[in-house]
Design an enzyme around this catalytic site. Structure first.
Site: not given
Ligand code: NAD
Length: 357
Positions: A97, A221, A300
């Site tokens: 995250p 970004k 965020k």
């Molecule tokens: P999400 O919350 O769905 O997934 C995050 C994953 O990381 C979860 O499965 C969680 O269990 C895992 N995690 C958390 N802490 C951890 C740790 N200490 N060790 C191992 N695993 C851990 O988030 P997402 O939507 O996949 O987003 C991930 C990143 O991508 C973020 O930084 C977000 O801002 C960025 N992003 C998201 C999108 C979107 O549309 N969702 C688009 C562009 C960028």
């Protein structure tokens, strides 16, 4: 309980041919899935292995059960910690995250750095490692973690070591992650590390742009998402103004999208239900704002942009206002997990209307 890296170590042979993926969430599981299928398509070598880890064991188990039957005989293994991934994989992608989780994944007792240090001599070619962090986090935190990885790998005074970490945040959302059409904005001091990362990034996206030194990918970004957050609020206000006066959302969107107000928020992710009827686009507004890019994540990213602006005294008055609005959405149980275009719904409720005309 997932197997330990020690157990897996005996079963695997070639670290250089092993790719690790940490963080199997909304984005990560799609990216890891493409990385896995394309890695296996590119190599029939039995030593080619994919190692996955998520702090949430169920996410890892679900990923394994979804892919093991698709690739019988190929090596897809779980690791119980980021250190376990580092012990097995010469290339590691991380997608968690934000800043606290990146700190944890790299710097904790069971983190990547601990796993790398356990390998022993960094100059042994078998221990060469590139970490590609795709998380959107504070650029200063990312630069600091990257410095630690480089230093642990023997790099100093600008000279490259055997271990490197680059930032490669993405644009394109879950849809782009699934279709492998993501854009990667890469911050890497080293041209060599960028070139080494490129084939891995190409398996998960359609574009990887080298933005300059470490943390520059994140700055790019965050600047983009500052604009995205602001433009979504602008489109929401314009659509609300027009529809409140009786214009059809479809007609108004058509006018905006053939006029000077046109942008991604109006043309692809329009926040007004019905606005994009008859076009190729079906935004989250058509599905009760479910799916898409969560308001809490947009909040965020605006927080990160405000912090980066504060560090250099960059004036961002409109961004500040937008950050306050998304903070309110992110702290509302009704809105925080909905697509950030739900700003329109919040405004509509403030107007006292539940339905579009
Ligand atoms: P999400 O919350 O769905 O997934 C995050 C994953 O990381 C979860 O499965 C969680 O269990 C895992 N995690 C958390 N802490 C951890 C740790 N200490 N060790 C191992 N695993 C851990 O988030 P997402 O939507 O996949 O987003 C991930 C990143 O991508 C973020 O930084 C977000 O801002 C960025 N992003 C998201 C999108 C979107 O549309 N969702 C688009 C562009 C960028």
């Amino acid at each position: 309980m997932l197997p330990t890296s020690r157990l897996l170590h005996t079963a695997l042979r070639d670290r250089a041919k092993t790719v690790g993926f940490i963080g199997l969430g909304a984005m990560g599981r799609e990216m890891a899935s493409n990385l896995l299928s394309r890695t296996f398509e590119a190599s029939s070598d039995a030593a080619t292995t994919i190692v996955v880890h998520d702090t949430f064991d169920d996410a890892t188990t679900r990923f394994l059960s979804a892919h093991a039957s698709l690739y019988p005989g190929r090596s897809i293994v779980p690791a119980s910690s980021p250190a376990g991934v580092a012990s097995l994989a010469g290339t590691i992608v991380t997608m968690v995250p934000s800043s606290p989780q990146v700190e944890e994944v790299y710097r904790s007792e069971t983190g990547i750095l601990a796993g790398l240090k356990d390998l022993g001599d960094p100059s042994n070619p078998a221990n060469s490692t590139l970490c590609i962090d795709c998380t959107t986090l504070d650029p200063a935190v990312s630069a600091s973690v990257a410095r630690d990885v480089k230093a642990a790998g023997g790099g100093k005074d600008g000279a490259e070591g055997a271990w490197d970490m680059i930032d490669a945040p993405v644009s394109g959302g879950v849809v782009g992650a699934r279709a492998a059409t993501l854009s990667f904005m890469v911050g890497s001091d080293s041209h060599q590390s960028f070139a080494r990362a490129k084939p891995t990034l190409d398996m998960m996206g359609s574009r990887a742009i080298h933005c300059g030194k470490n943390s520059n990918g994140l700055v790019a970004k965050i600047a983009n998402n500052l604009l995205l957050g602001i433009s979504m609020l602008g489109v929401s206000e314009a659509m609300l103004l027009g529809t409140a006066h009786g214009l059809s959302p479809q007609v108004l969107a058509h006018i905006i999208n053939t006029s000077t107000g046109r942008c991604w928020a109006s043309e692809v992710n329009n926040p007004a239900p019905g606005a994009l009827k008859g076009t190729a686009h079906s935004p989250p507004a058509e599905r009760g704002y479910e799916g898409g890019f969560a308001a809490r994540l947009q909040s965020k990213d605006l927080g990160l942009a405000m912090e980066a602006a504060k560090q250099l005294g960059v004036p961002v008055p409109v961004g500040n206002l937008a950050a306050t609005i998304y903070q309110a959405l992110a702290s509302s149980p009704d809105f925080k997990d909905k697509d950030f275009s739900c700003a329109m719904l919040a405004l509509q409720r403030a107007l006292g209307r539940d339905e579009f005309k």
